[in-house]
Every structure is written in C-alpha cells, then in structure tokens.
Design a protein around this motif. Structure first.
Motif, PDB file in Angstrom:
ATOM      1  N   SER A 138       0.727  -1.220   0.095  1.00  0.00           N
ATOM      2  CA  SER A 138      -0.180  -0.102  -0.006  1.00  0.00           C
ATOM      3  C   SER A 138       0.777   1.156  -0.022  1.00  0.00           C
ATOM      4  CB  SER A 138      -0.866   0.029   1.188  1.00  0.00           C
ATOM      5  OG  SER A 138      -0.335   0.390   2.215  1.00  0.00           O
ATOM      6  N   ILE A 139       2.066   0.993   0.279  1.00  0.00           N
ATOM      7  CA  ILE A 139       2.959   2.325   0.586  1.00  0.00           C
ATOM      8  C   ILE A 139       3.885   2.602  -0.887  1.00  0.00           C
ATOM      9  CG2 ILE A 139       2.474   2.675   2.947  1.00  0.00           C
ATOM     10  CD1 ILE A 139       5.301   1.498   3.367  1.00  0.00           C
ATOM     11  N   ALA A 140       3.913   1.485  -1.441  1.00  0.00           N
ATOM     12  CA  ALA A 140       4.871   1.637  -2.497  1.00  0.00           C
ATOM     13  C   ALA A 140       4.841   2.314  -3.529  1.00  0.00           C
ATOM     14  CB  ALA A 140       4.921   0.122  -3.457  1.00  0.00           C
ATOM     15  N   SER A 141       5.791   3.062  -4.217  1.00  0.00           N
ATOM     16  CA  SER A 141       5.681   4.273  -4.981  1.00  0.00           C
ATOM     17  C   SER A 141       5.053   3.630  -6.234  1.00  0.00           C
ATOM     18  CB  SER A 141       6.959   4.830  -5.529  1.00  0.00           C
ATOM     19  OG  SER A 141       7.627   3.854  -5.889  1.00  0.00           O
ATOM     20  N   CYS A 142       4.299   4.589  -6.982  1.00  0.00           N
ATOM     21  CA  CYS A 142       3.803   4.435  -8.326  1.00  0.00           C
ATOM     22  C   CYS A 142       2.970   3.070  -8.331  1.00  0.00           C
ATOM     23  CB  CYS A 142       4.768   4.344  -9.483  1.00  0.00           C
ATOM     24  SG  CYS A 142       5.580   5.681  -9.595  1.00  0.00           S
ATOM     25  N   PRO A 143       1.734   2.983  -7.522  1.00  0.00           N
ATOM     26  CA  PRO A 143       1.073   1.738  -7.613  1.00  0.00           C
ATOM     27  C   PRO A 143       0.497   1.299  -8.853  1.00  0.00           C
ATOM     28  CG  PRO A 143      -0.004   3.602  -6.064  1.00  0.00           C
ATOM     29  CD  PRO A 143       1.319   3.976  -6.674  1.00  0.00           C
ATOM     30  N   ALA A 144       0.055   2.325  -9.708  1.00  0.00           N
ATOM     31  CA  ALA A 144      -0.441   2.055 -10.916  1.00  0.00           C
ATOM     32  C   ALA A 144       0.504   1.324 -11.945  1.00  0.00           C
ATOM     33  CB  ALA A 144      -1.222   3.273 -11.622  1.00  0.00           C
ATOM     34  N   GLN A 204       6.660   5.362  -1.027  1.00  0.00           N
ATOM     35  CA  GLN A 204       6.446   6.661  -1.557  1.00  0.00           C
ATOM     36  C   GLN A 204       7.089   7.885  -0.873  1.00  0.00           C
ATOM     37  OE1 GLN A 204       2.071   7.078  -1.796  1.00  0.00           O
ATOM     38  NE2 GLN A 204       1.852   5.071  -1.843  1.00  0.00           N
ATOM     39  N   ASP A 205       7.277   9.006  -1.608  1.00  0.00           N
ATOM     40  CA  ASP A 205       8.286   9.892  -0.900  1.00  0.00           C
ATOM     41  C   ASP A 205       7.791  10.652   0.128  1.00  0.00           C
ATOM     42  OD1 ASP A 205       9.992   9.603  -3.094  1.00  0.00           O
ATOM     43  OD2 ASP A 205       9.245  11.280  -4.309  1.00  0.00           O
ATOM     44  N   TYR A 206       6.528  10.905   0.422  1.00  0.00           N
ATOM     45  CA  TYR A 206       6.173  11.451   1.653  1.00  0.00           C
ATOM     46  C   TYR A 206       6.166  10.584   2.796  1.00  0.00           C
ATOM     47  CZ  TYR A 206       1.327   9.329   1.377  1.00  0.00           C
ATOM     48  OH  TYR A 206       0.314   8.768   1.119  1.00  0.00           O
ATOM     49  N   ILE A 207       6.114   9.284   2.587  1.00  0.00           N
ATOM     50  CA  ILE A 207       6.415   8.369   3.655  1.00  0.00           C
ATOM     51  C   ILE A 207       7.791   7.817   4.007  1.00  0.00           C
ATOM     52  CG2 ILE A 207       5.585   5.864   4.458  1.00  0.00           C
ATOM     53  CD1 ILE A 207       3.148   6.077   2.395  1.00  0.00           C
ATOM     54  N   ALA A 208       8.508   7.956   2.929  1.00  0.00           N
ATOM     55  CA  ALA A 208       9.984   7.629   2.974  1.00  0.00           C
ATOM     56  C   ALA A 208      10.696   8.783   3.919  1.00  0.00           C
ATOM     57  CB  ALA A 208      10.777   7.346   1.679  1.00  0.00           C
ATOM     58  N   ALA A 209       9.850   9.900   3.761  1.00  0.00           N
ATOM     59  CA  ALA A 209      10.385  11.001   4.674  1.00  0.00           C
ATOM     60  C   ALA A 209      10.592  10.836   6.161  1.00  0.00           C
ATOM     61  CB  ALA A 209       9.822  12.345   4.146  1.00  0.00           C
ATOM     62  N   ARG A 210       9.556  10.044   6.430  1.00  0.00           N
ATOM     63  CA  ARG A 210       9.392   9.585   8.031  1.00  0.00           C
ATOM     64  C   ARG A 210       9.698   8.183   8.203  1.00  0.00           C
ATOM     65  NH1 ARG A 210       4.644  10.607  12.000  1.00  0.00           N
ATOM     66  NH2 ARG A 210       5.544   9.615  13.937  1.00  0.00           N
ATOM     67  N   TYR A 211       9.544   7.324   7.320  1.00  0.00           N
ATOM     68  CA  TYR A 211      10.203   5.940   7.784  1.00  0.00           C
ATOM     69  C   TYR A 211      11.330   5.583   6.835  1.00  0.00           C
ATOM     70  CZ  TYR A 211       5.819   5.877  10.261  1.00  0.00           C
ATOM     71  OH  TYR A 211       4.615   6.065  11.018  1.00  0.00           O
ATOM     72  N   ARG A 212      11.128   4.509   5.964  1.00  0.00           N
ATOM     73  CA  ARG A 212      12.466   3.786   5.339  1.00  0.00           C
ATOM     74  C   ARG A 212      12.044   3.984   3.512  1.00  0.00           C
ATOM     75  NH1 ARG A 212      16.278   0.722   8.633  1.00  0.00           N
ATOM     76  NH2 ARG A 212      15.574   1.155  10.661  1.00  0.00           N
TER      77      ARG A 212
END
Length: 157
Positions: free
Chosen positions: A12-18, A47-55
């Motif tokens: 669900s958090i992977a970049s570019c799901p489409a 995804q970038d905005y999630i990676a900014a806080r996590y890995r």
C-alpha cells in the motif's frame, strides 16, 4: 502483527501503485505472494512522503508503521481480512490497507476528502469539522492523502 498484514502495508505504500499494478494483488490469495513476485520483477520504493518519515524500502517502512500502529492502538485491516468492508471491495482500486481507531462498520460515517495542496484556512476547517463530527460518534472516512484528507484524520484523532 502478522507478516501477511505487514506485506499488505508494504504494497500500500509502494511508489507508483498504478505502474506496478498493485491492485492486481486483490486477485491473489495473499499479499505475501504478490509482494514476493513484484519484488523479483523490480525494485520497489516507498512513496516519497512516507519515506521522509520511515524508510525507503517498503517492507522496512511497513514494519515500522506496523510497530507504530501497535504502540498507538491503531487497528490495521488489510484487503484479505474478513472484516474488510464488503462494499469497499467492489470499487476499481480499493485501498489495500485501512487504519482504524475505534469500531468501524457499525455506525454512521461521513467522508471528508479534498485537495492535497490546500491552503492553511481549509486545512484548519477540515481538522476542526472532523474533530467536531467525530466527537458526536460519527466515523470519519478519508483517503489518508496529504492535505484535506490528512487534516480530517488528524481532527478525528
């Protein structure tokens, strides 16, 4: 938390799901098999905005998110779980993971969604409205995107 649920969070958090056809996972028996196949085909990033806080690696970030959910008493319902809302399964691109606090499904709900690039006044209005509505017992439903969706969730919490 179950490993399959962590795999669902990673998808669900992977970049570019489409691009990666993430929603094809809905046709699989488990998120684990789909994540394994997808990881063998390409390098997944968070995804970038999630990676900014996590890995940056979705599986590592998913483990951190799962731990945070446990610490904060936030429930995680993935698409493959029996408590996933049946009507939500019917849409073209259902969310693979739902984050819940409280008891979803039985009460009245309201959706609050909007732009990701909202101005400060709109963000405050969404947060305040969501806080007031959730205090009356309404379930706040939103997509967890940046902007209005995030403000709605923050207000509900």
């Amino acid at each position: 938390m179950q490993e399959a649920r962590i795999h669902a969070i990673a998808l669900s958090i992977a970049s570019c799901p489409a691009t990666h056809n993430i929603w094809d996972a809905c046709g699989c028996d488990s998120p684990s098999a789909f994540l394994e196949r997808l990881s063998a085909e390409c390098t997944l990033r968070t995804q970038d905005y999630i990676a900014a806080r996590y890995r940056d690696a979705p599986l590592d970030a998913a483990r951190e998110i799962a731990e945070a959910c446990v610490r904060k008493s936030i429930g995680v319902i993935d698409y493959w779980h029996e408590s996933y809302p049946p009507l939500l399964r019917e849409i073209a691109r259902p969310p693979l993971v739902l984050y819940v606090r409280g008891l979803p499904g039985g009460g009245r709900a309201i959706a609050i969604v909007g732009t990701r690039s909202a101005d400060p006044r709109s963000l405050e209005t969404a947060r305040r409205l969501s806080a007031e509505l959730s205090s009356t017992g309404l379930l706040i439903v939103s997509g967890m995107a940046r902007g209005i969706d995030r403000a709605a969730h923050m207000g509900a919490l």
